[in-house]
Design a protein around this motif. Structure first.
Motif, PDB file in Angstrom:
ATOM      1  N   THR A  21      49.389   1.690   7.662  1.00 41.91           N
ATOM      2  CA  THR A  21      47.974   1.334   7.696  1.00 41.91           C
ATOM      3  C   THR A  21      47.155   2.344   8.483  1.00 41.91           C
ATOM      4  O   THR A  21      47.694   3.100   9.300  1.00 41.91           O
ATOM      5  N   THR A  57      42.421   9.944  -6.386  1.00 37.84           N
ATOM      6  CA  THR A  57      43.580   9.743  -5.504  1.00 37.84           C
ATOM      7  C   THR A  57      43.844   8.257  -5.283  1.00 37.84           C
ATOM      8  O   THR A  57      44.385   7.862  -4.256  1.00 37.84           O
ATOM      9  N   THR A  67      43.531   1.113   9.128  1.00 43.26           N
ATOM     10  CA  THR A  67      42.555   0.224   9.776  1.00 43.26           C
ATOM     11  C   THR A  67      42.989  -1.246   9.772  1.00 43.26           C
ATOM     12  O   THR A  67      42.173  -2.125  10.058  1.00 43.26           O
TER      13      THR A  67
HETATM   14  C1  LIG Z   1      38.022   7.672   4.750  1.00 44.26           C
HETATM   15  C2  LIG Z   1      38.756   6.865   3.717  1.00 44.26           C
HETATM   16  C3  LIG Z   1      39.523   7.496   2.763  1.00 44.26           C
HETATM   17  C4  LIG Z   1      40.191   6.772   1.768  1.00 44.26           C
HETATM   18  N1  LIG Z   1      40.902   7.444   0.813  1.00 44.26           N
HETATM   19  C5  LIG Z   1      41.482   6.744  -0.192  1.00 44.26           C
HETATM   20  C6  LIG Z   1      42.175   7.418  -1.235  1.00 44.26           C
HETATM   21  O1  LIG Z   1      42.277   8.650  -1.284  1.00 44.26           O
HETATM   22  N2  LIG Z   1      42.734   6.668  -2.225  1.00 44.26           N
HETATM   23  C7  LIG Z   1      42.641   5.293  -2.247  1.00 44.26           C
HETATM   24  O2  LIG Z   1      43.148   4.669  -3.161  1.00 44.26           O
HETATM   25  N3  LIG Z   1      42.004   4.618  -1.247  1.00 44.26           N
HETATM   26  C8  LIG Z   1      41.418   5.314  -0.232  1.00 44.26           C
HETATM   27  N4  LIG Z   1      40.761   4.643   0.766  1.00 44.26           N
HETATM   28  C9  LIG Z   1      40.697   3.154   0.724  1.00 44.26           C
HETATM   29  C10 LIG Z   1      41.733   2.459   1.640  1.00 44.26           C
HETATM   30  O3  LIG Z   1      43.069   2.773   1.260  1.00 44.26           O
HETATM   31  C11 LIG Z   1      41.507   0.945   1.537  1.00 44.26           C
HETATM   32  O4  LIG Z   1      40.256   0.638   2.118  1.00 44.26           O
HETATM   33  C12 LIG Z   1      42.592   0.123   2.198  1.00 44.26           C
HETATM   34  O5  LIG Z   1      42.325  -1.265   2.026  1.00 44.26           O
HETATM   35  C13 LIG Z   1      42.715   0.410   3.679  1.00 44.26           C
HETATM   36  O6  LIG Z   1      43.837  -0.273   4.182  1.00 44.26           O
HETATM   37  P1  LIG Z   1      44.319  -0.094   5.706  1.00 44.26           P
HETATM   38  O7  LIG Z   1      43.297  -0.780   6.560  1.00 44.26           O
HETATM   39  O8  LIG Z   1      45.643  -0.781   5.757  1.00 44.26           O
HETATM   40  O9  LIG Z   1      44.447   1.359   6.010  1.00 44.26           O
HETATM   41  C14 LIG Z   1      40.098   5.361   1.758  1.00 44.26           C
HETATM   42  C15 LIG Z   1      39.321   4.710   2.732  1.00 44.26           C
HETATM   43  C16 LIG Z   1      38.654   5.443   3.702  1.00 44.26           C
HETATM   44  C17 LIG Z   1      37.806   4.702   4.719  1.00 44.26           C
END
Ligand SMILES: Cc1cc2nc3c(=O)[nH]c(=O)nc-3n(C[C@H](O)[C@H](O)[C@H](O)COP(=O)(O)O)c2cc1C
Length: 149
Positions: free
Chosen positions: A9, A98, A11
């Motif tokens: 993760t 991506t 966030t």
């Molecule tokens: C700066 C940023 C970059 C991200 N890049 C991608 C990406 O390249 N591909 C994708 O599928 N999701 C991307 N996301 C979406 C996150 O994977 C998604 O919000 C996910 O729920 C975050 O989960 P986490 O809180 O466990 O990290 C991105 C989100 C942010 C804020």
């Protein structure tokens, strides 16, 4: 069955989903939840099932908490034969080029070292309306049902 749930993760969304999955399964299975940041490759179960929940960041990169695990696998090159895993991605279709790449890359890494991927690799879309647990729980029940059969 022993079910080890790991999350990668940035966030916290993947961690929340991992905890939800554990809560749902713990009546019927031995469950554990761990951050990939604290996971060595030899912690993957060879008896039972590994469940990985992993988001994507930046340009389809691994989220921060998955990176130490990926680096350990790349350095140690473990033989993961006998390791079975199911992987669920978190992503955002706004990142069209991506979308879901973080979970895809983790799956490819494990398979490249001999692990077996079970089921498909759903990706929860943060831009959509579905709740991640509403996607992940039926998906996982089906995989577990196939193993129990
Ligand atoms: C700066 C940023 C970059 C991200 N890049 C991608 C990406 O390249 N591909 C994708 O599928 N999701 C991307 N996301 C979406 C996150 O994977 C998604 O919000 C996910 O729920 C975050 O989960 P986490 O809180 O466990 O990290 C991105 C989100 C942010 C804020």
């Amino acid at each position: 069955m022993n079910i080890a749930i790991f999350f990668g993760t940035e966030t916290g969304n993947a961690e929340m989903l991992a905890e939800d999955i554990a809560t749902e399964l713990e009546d019927q299975h031995e469950t554990s939840v761990a951050n990939l940041a604290d996971t060595a490759p030899d912690a993957l179960l060879t008896e039972g099932l590994n469940v990985i929940v992993c988001s994507s960041y930046d340009d389809g990169d691994f989220p921060a908490s998955a990176k130490p695990f990926v680096e350990k696998v790349q350095a140690a090159k473990p033989d993961l034969t006998g390791v079975r895993f199911a992987i669920f991605g978190l992503g955002d279709s706004e990142y069209a080029d991506t979308y879901g790449f973080g979970s895809m890359k983790v799956a490819e890494l494990l398979v490249a070292h001999g692990a077996e991927a079970l089921g498909d690799r759903p990706v929860h879309d943060a831009a959509g309306d579905a709740l991640p647990e509403d996607m992940a729980l039926p998906w996982l029940e089906e995989i577990i049902g196939g193993l129990d059969a």
